[in-house]
Design a protein around this motif. Structure first.
Motif, mmCIF file in Angstrom:
data_model
loop_
_atom_site.group_PDB
_atom_site.id
_atom_site.type_symbol
_atom_site.label_atom_id
_atom_site.label_comp_id
_atom_site.label_asym_id
_atom_site.label_seq_id
_atom_site.Cartn_x
_atom_site.Cartn_y
_atom_site.Cartn_z
ATOM 1 N N MET A 1 74.568 -55.540 26.933
ATOM 2 C CA MET A 1 73.124 -55.442 26.711
ATOM 3 C C MET A 1 72.913 -55.298 25.210
ATOM 4 O O MET A 1 73.097 -54.213 24.651
ATOM 5 N N PRO A 2 72.522 -56.392 24.520
ATOM 6 C CA PRO A 2 72.536 -56.387 23.062
ATOM 7 C C PRO A 2 71.499 -55.500 22.384
ATOM 8 O O PRO A 2 71.753 -54.990 21.300
ATOM 9 N N ASP A 3 70.339 -55.292 22.963
ATOM 10 C CA ASP A 3 69.277 -54.540 22.303
ATOM 11 C C ASP A 3 68.646 -53.520 23.243
ATOM 12 O O ASP A 3 67.481 -53.639 23.612
ATOM 13 N N ALA A 4 69.395 -52.505 23.616
ATOM 14 C CA ALA A 4 68.898 -51.479 24.530
ATOM 15 C C ALA A 4 68.099 -50.435 23.745
ATOM 16 O O ALA A 4 68.628 -49.800 22.834
ATOM 17 N N GLU A 5 66.835 -50.282 24.096
ATOM 18 C CA GLU A 5 65.972 -49.296 23.456
ATOM 19 C C GLU A 5 66.201 -47.933 24.099
ATOM 20 O O GLU A 5 66.114 -47.795 25.318
ATOM 21 N N VAL A 6 66.498 -46.939 23.260
ATOM 22 C CA VAL A 6 66.759 -45.584 23.735
ATOM 23 C C VAL A 6 66.108 -44.623 22.747
ATOM 24 O O VAL A 6 66.296 -44.767 21.540
ATOM 25 N N PRO A 7 65.335 -43.633 23.234
ATOM 26 C CA PRO A 7 64.751 -42.647 22.317
ATOM 27 C C PRO A 7 65.847 -41.828 21.632
ATOM 28 O O PRO A 7 66.982 -41.790 22.101
ATOM 29 N N SER A 8 65.493 -41.144 20.560
ATOM 30 C CA SER A 8 66.484 -40.309 19.885
ATOM 31 C C SER A 8 66.828 -39.095 20.747
ATOM 32 O O SER A 8 66.003 -38.598 21.512
ATOM 33 N N GLY A 9 68.066 -38.666 20.651
ATOM 34 C CA GLY A 9 68.543 -37.515 21.416
ATOM 35 C C GLY A 9 69.957 -37.727 21.905
ATOM 36 O O GLY A 9 70.580 -38.757 21.637
ATOM 37 N N ASP A 10 70.463 -36.747 22.625
ATOM 38 C CA ASP A 10 71.804 -36.814 23.210
ATOM 39 C C ASP A 10 71.657 -36.919 24.722
ATOM 40 O O ASP A 10 71.008 -36.056 25.343
ATOM 41 N N PHE A 11 72.253 -37.941 25.313
ATOM 42 C CA PHE A 11 72.075 -38.230 26.728
ATOM 43 C C PHE A 11 73.425 -38.496 27.384
ATOM 44 O O PHE A 11 74.329 -39.048 26.758
ATOM 45 N N LEU A 12 73.530 -38.140 28.662
ATOM 46 C CA LEU A 12 74.720 -38.449 29.442
ATOM 47 C C LEU A 12 74.392 -39.548 30.434
ATOM 48 O O LEU A 12 73.360 -39.511 31.099
ATOM 49 N N VAL A 13 75.287 -40.536 30.519
ATOM 50 C CA VAL A 13 75.131 -41.664 31.426
ATOM 51 C C VAL A 13 76.382 -41.753 32.283
ATOM 52 O O VAL A 13 77.504 -41.648 31.771
ATOM 53 N N ARG A 14 76.178 -41.943 33.584
ATOM 54 C CA ARG A 14 77.302 -42.070 34.518
ATOM 55 C C ARG A 14 77.358 -43.501 35.024
ATOM 56 O O ARG A 14 76.333 -44.094 35.359
ATOM 57 N N VAL A 15 78.568 -44.054 35.087
ATOM 58 C CA VAL A 15 78.793 -45.389 35.624
ATOM 59 C C VAL A 15 79.773 -45.259 36.785
ATOM 60 O O VAL A 15 80.843 -44.659 36.637
#
Length: 146
Positions: free
Chosen positions: A112-126
């Motif tokens: 995904m070349p241009d994923a918009e994400v707000p500033s901050g620290d986030f956890l993502v599970r796959v």
């Protein structure tokens, strides 16, 4: 670009929505949700034959938009079951990111070349399965600078 991505872009354009939403990975409202208690970055190294998920990018920390790139690897002649892939933003409540990433998903991973994400620290599970039913899972951190 794969056909589902084109169809999604046409649908978004016809509905009059901002095309930037097509690449929005996490919304501002979702980023404000409280983090889950006890969630930590997890890597299941040492588990043999289970599918592997490797975070290629983004480098940490980074600025938005990010190039979200995950690599999937199956073992023992098995193949990644693309329909089993689930990507979750760990919040309370959790947010299913799978539909937003679906157009960028392939058996080899996510690009995904241009994923918009707000500033901050986030956890993502796959989470995913291979064609033999073995489960692979990882939790990684997204650190997005303001």
């Amino acid at each position: 670009m794969r056909l589902p991505g084109v169809v999604a872009l046409v649908a978004i354009t016809l509905l009059g929505l901002d095309p930037a939403w097509a690449t929005r990975l996490i919304s501002d409202d979702e980023a404000k949700l409280p983090p889950p208690k006890g969630a930590v970055v997890a890597d299941r190294r040492g588990i043999l034959r289970s599918p592997k998920i490797e975070v290629i990018s983004p480098a940490q920390p980074t600025r938005s938009p990010v190039h979200l790139q995950l690599k999937f690897e199956a073992f023992g002649g098995a193949r990644i079951d693309v329909d089993s892939v689930k990507i979750t933003f760990l919040r309370t409540p959790n947010v299913d990111l799978t539909p937003r990433v679906k157009a960028y998903l392939q058996p080899s991973g996510v690009d995904m070349p241009d994923a918009e994400v707000p500033s901050g620290d986030f956890l993502v599970r796959v989470d995913l399965k291979d064609s033999d039913g073995r489960i692979g899972s990882t939790i990684f951190a997204l650190k997005i600078a303001p």
